[in-house]
Motif scaffolding. Structure first.
Motif, mmCIF file in Angstrom:
data_model
loop_
_atom_site.group_PDB
_atom_site.id
_atom_site.type_symbol
_atom_site.label_atom_id
_atom_site.label_comp_id
_atom_site.label_asym_id
_atom_site.label_seq_id
_atom_site.Cartn_x
_atom_site.Cartn_y
_atom_site.Cartn_z
ATOM 1 N N GLU A 176 26.155 14.368 -73.685
ATOM 2 C CA GLU A 176 24.871 14.058 -74.327
ATOM 3 C C GLU A 176 24.126 12.968 -73.564
ATOM 4 O O GLU A 176 22.913 13.065 -73.340
ATOM 5 N N ARG A 177 24.845 11.926 -73.138
ATOM 6 C CA ARG A 177 24.198 10.852 -72.391
ATOM 7 C C ARG A 177 23.771 11.309 -70.999
ATOM 8 O O ARG A 177 22.725 10.897 -70.490
ATOM 9 N N ILE A 178 24.580 12.161 -70.389
ATOM 10 C CA ILE A 178 24.214 12.722 -69.089
ATOM 11 C C ILE A 178 22.942 13.542 -69.215
ATOM 12 O O ILE A 178 22.022 13.458 -68.390
ATOM 13 N N GLN A 179 22.877 14.348 -70.278
ATOM 14 C CA GLN A 179 21.721 15.227 -70.462
ATOM 15 C C GLN A 179 20.432 14.438 -70.639
ATOM 16 O O GLN A 179 19.363 14.855 -70.160
ATOM 17 N N GLU A 180 20.504 13.300 -71.292
ATOM 18 C CA GLU A 180 19.319 12.451 -71.428
ATOM 19 C C GLU A 180 18.768 12.066 -70.058
ATOM 20 O O GLU A 180 17.550 12.030 -69.855
ATOM 21 N N GLN A 181 19.665 11.787 -69.124
ATOM 22 C CA GLN A 181 19.230 11.425 -67.776
ATOM 23 C C GLN A 181 18.699 12.640 -67.012
ATOM 24 O O GLN A 181 17.750 12.520 -66.227
ATOM 25 N N GLU A 182 19.305 13.798 -67.246
ATOM 26 C CA GLU A 182 18.825 15.025 -66.609
ATOM 27 C C GLU A 182 17.355 15.255 -66.907
ATOM 28 O O GLU A 182 16.573 15.620 -66.020
ATOM 29 N N HIS A 183 16.983 15.036 -68.174
ATOM 30 C CA HIS A 183 15.624 15.342 -68.610
ATOM 31 C C HIS A 183 14.599 14.366 -68.033
ATOM 32 O O HIS A 183 13.394 14.629 -68.105
ATOM 33 N N VAL A 184 15.079 13.271 -67.468
ATOM 34 C CA VAL A 184 14.192 12.313 -66.796
ATOM 35 C C VAL A 184 14.075 12.638 -65.313
ATOM 36 O O VAL A 184 12.973 12.737 -64.766
ATOM 37 N N ILE A 185 15.219 12.809 -64.651
ATOM 38 C CA ILE A 185 15.178 12.892 -63.189
ATOM 39 C C ILE A 185 14.803 14.275 -62.665
ATOM 40 O O ILE A 185 14.194 14.378 -61.595
ATOM 41 N N TYR A 186 15.118 15.338 -63.407
ATOM 42 C CA TYR A 186 14.815 16.668 -62.867
ATOM 43 C C TYR A 186 13.308 16.936 -62.814
ATOM 44 O O TYR A 186 12.788 17.365 -61.778
ATOM 45 N N PRO A 187 12.555 16.681 -63.886
ATOM 46 C CA PRO A 187 11.098 16.840 -63.758
ATOM 47 C C PRO A 187 10.497 15.956 -62.664
ATOM 48 O O PRO A 187 9.532 16.353 -62.007
ATOM 49 N N GLN A 188 11.076 14.773 -62.466
ATOM 50 C CA GLN A 188 10.563 13.877 -61.419
ATOM 51 C C GLN A 188 10.728 14.508 -60.041
ATOM 52 O O GLN A 188 9.812 14.465 -59.213
ATOM 53 N N VAL A 189 11.887 15.094 -59.789
ATOM 54 C CA VAL A 189 12.126 15.714 -58.483
ATOM 55 C C VAL A 189 11.213 16.920 -58.283
ATOM 56 O O VAL A 189 10.648 17.107 -57.197
ATOM 57 N N VAL A 190 11.056 17.738 -59.317
ATOM 58 C CA VAL A 190 10.143 18.881 -59.214
ATOM 59 C C VAL A 190 8.718 18.398 -58.943
ATOM 60 O O VAL A 190 7.993 18.987 -58.138
ATOM 61 N N LYS A 191 8.326 17.302 -59.580
ATOM 62 C CA LYS A 191 6.997 16.715 -59.346
ATOM 63 C C LYS A 191 6.844 16.325 -57.881
ATOM 64 O O LYS A 191 5.818 16.619 -57.249
ATOM 65 N N TRP A 192 7.841 15.641 -57.327
ATOM 66 C CA TRP A 192 7.775 15.267 -55.909
ATOM 67 C C TRP A 192 7.605 16.501 -55.031
ATOM 68 O O TRP A 192 6.833 16.493 -54.073
ATOM 69 N N PHE A 193 8.333 17.566 -55.370
ATOM 70 C CA PHE A 193 8.282 18.762 -54.533
ATOM 71 C C PHE A 193 6.905 19.409 -54.584
ATOM 72 O O PHE A 193 6.321 19.729 -53.542
ATOM 73 N N VAL A 194 6.372 19.641 -55.781
ATOM 74 C CA VAL A 194 5.091 20.357 -55.887
ATOM 75 C C VAL A 194 3.937 19.515 -55.342
ATOM 76 O O VAL A 194 2.896 20.070 -54.978
ATOM 77 N N GLU A 195 4.117 18.205 -55.285
ATOM 78 C CA GLU A 195 3.099 17.338 -54.684
ATOM 79 C C GLU A 195 3.208 17.285 -53.156
ATOM 80 O O GLU A 195 2.401 16.618 -52.496
ATOM 81 N N GLY A 196 4.214 17.966 -52.607
ATOM 82 C CA GLY A 196 4.393 17.982 -51.163
ATOM 83 C C GLY A 196 5.088 16.765 -50.606
ATOM 84 O O GLY A 196 5.172 16.600 -49.385
ATOM 85 N N ARG A 197 5.613 15.936 -51.480
ATOM 86 C CA ARG A 197 6.264 14.702 -51.028
ATOM 87 C C ARG A 197 7.725 14.923 -50.648
ATOM 88 O O ARG A 197 8.264 14.204 -49.801
#
Length: 221
Positions: A176-197
């Motif tokens: 459960e605690r791991i999943q809380e972190q997943e929901h923060v970092i995964y959208p962030q990485v996808v954001k970096w990718f789609v922004e071309g960064r």
């Protein structure tokens, strides 16, 4: 948002096998404007995956490619690849997709396929990571987002989030605690990718043109 503007956004295809909690995190990030992207489709290898309902509720097209209908991984992967390519995605996102993918499939999406794994890679590749950490008496656990390579859970790691292992932890409380972190970092990485960064260059993750010689460490609250 007009249809023309929506279709101009970077497109994602998300692959799931289960509840789709990370999918829901992407949907929320898009709805709040944090993630400027469009989920073109959600595809599952399991018809009963709850994530398909999450997608349908959000108006996202869904499809099912059951691995049970194929006698080998190569045939399954080819049909899955054809389904994905019909949407011409900029990025393929594995979000709890519990299938080992063939090298040819992985190479087809080289540099544009991400995965999340519940461990501090390279530790605890494979399944049952929470159980294995507890059995080993570890005092730290976490989650990693990485580019997908032919080696299982072996692609270049982009970011990690760590959590302490508490004396009172069970597999479920740790998950459960791991999943809380997943929901923060995964959208962030996808954001970096789609922004071309974020890019994969010579089998190394780069952010803003700088090679990530070690994973970015996300500091949890």
């Amino acid at each position: 948002m007009s249809i023309d503007n929506a279709t101009a956004l970077p497109t994602l295809v998300v692959l799931i096998s289960g509840s789709g909690s990370n999918l829901q995190a992407f949907i929320k990030a898009i709805e709040t404007g944090r993630l400027k992207a469009r989920i073109a489709a959600v595809i599952s290898n399991r018809a009963e995956a709850y994530g398909l309902r999450r997608a349908a509720d959000a108006g996202i097209p869904t499809d099912i490619v059951s691995h049970r209908l194929f006698d080998n991984r190569e045939n399954f992967d080819q049909v899955l690849q054809d389904k994905i390519d019909a949407f011409q995605p900029d990025l393929v996102v594995l979000a709890g997709f519990m299938r080992i993918l063939t090298p040819n499939f992985v190479r087809h999406y080289e540099g544009r396929m991400l995965n999340i794994h519940p461990s501090l890679l390279p530790l605890y590749k494979g399944i049952h990571t929470h159980r294995r950490v507890l059995e080993d008496g570890g005092n730290e656990h976490g989650v990693s987002v990485h580019f997908v390579s032919p080696e299982l859970d072996g692609g270049p790691v982009i970011i990690q989030a760590k959590v302490p292992v508490l004396p009172s932890d069970s597999e479920s409380s740790l998950a459960e605690r791991i999943q809380e972190q997943e929901h923060v970092i995964y959208p962030q990485v996808v954001k970096w990718f789609v922004e071309g960064r974020l890019k994969l260059v010579n089998n190394q993750a780069t952010l803003d043109g700088n090679a990530l010689t070690r994973p970015i460490q996300h500091l949890s609250a």
